[in-house]
Design an enzyme around this catalytic site. Sequence first.
Site, mmCIF file in Angstrom:
data_model
loop_
_atom_site.group_PDB
_atom_site.id
_atom_site.type_symbol
_atom_site.label_atom_id
_atom_site.label_comp_id
_atom_site.label_asym_id
_atom_site.label_seq_id
_atom_site.Cartn_x
_atom_site.Cartn_y
_atom_site.Cartn_z
ATOM 1 C CB CYS A 133 -4.753 3.643 5.660
ATOM 2 S SG CYS A 133 -4.409 2.320 6.823
ATOM 3 C CB CYS B 140 -3.103 -1.154 8.851
ATOM 4 S SG CYS B 140 -4.053 -1.248 7.325
ATOM 5 C CG ASP C 67 -0.233 3.306 3.940
ATOM 6 O OD1 ASP C 67 -0.170 4.056 2.959
ATOM 7 O OD2 ASP C 67 -1.291 2.871 4.396
ATOM 8 C CB CYS D 68 -0.932 0.010 1.203
ATOM 9 S SG CYS D 68 -0.052 0.020 2.770
HETATM 10 FE FE1 FES Z 1 -1.496 0.516 4.226
HETATM 11 FE FE2 FES Z 1 -3.284 0.504 6.052
HETATM 12 S S1 FES Z 1 -3.610 0.399 3.950
HETATM 13 S S2 FES Z 1 -1.180 0.509 6.314
#
Ligand code: FES
Length: 145
Positions: free
Chosen positions: A59, A103, A35, A33
Site C-alpha cells: 500500500c 504498515c 503486502d 494484507c
Molecule cells: Fe498492508 Fe499497508 S495495508 S502494509
Amino acid sequence: MYSEKVMDHFQNPRNMGEIVNPSGVGTVGNAKCGDIMRIFLDIDESGIIRDVKFKTFGCGAAVATSSMATELVKGKSIAEAMQVTNKAVTEALDGLPPVKVHCSLLAEEAIHAALWDYAEKNQIVIEGLSKPKEDIHEEGEEEEY
Ligand code: FES
C-alpha cells in the site's frame, strides 16, 4: 488523512530499487494484507550502511514508510540503524492514520531481516537483533513478486 511527508515519499519514493550482491537482504510480509517489503543493504568494512534500496509490493503507506526508513538508515552504523523503529519512521513522516501504523512495522522488520542476513553471512551478533518473524525467504518464495 495523510501528512504531506507521507504523500511526498509515496509519490517520490527514495531509494527504490535493488542492490546486486547486497551485504544483507531481508524480505517480510504482512499476512493480513498480503503486502511484501524487501530491503537490500550495502554495508562497508567498518559497518556503515553505504547504500540501501527497497522494493515494496504494498500500500501507499508501506511505500512511504519504506522510503523514509531507507533515508533514516543510509550512511548510519548498524547500531544506529537498530534505532530506526516503526515509531521513529512514523514520527519522521509526521504520523500515519491509526489503521496504517502496521504498515510501518514492515519497514522496521525488513531492515531487521536484512541486518540478520548480514549478521549470519558474517557470523557476527548484532546487539538487540532477533531472528525475523516473517522472512519469506524461509518459505521459498524468493523472487515471486
Ligand atoms: Fe498492508 Fe499497508 S495495508 S502494509
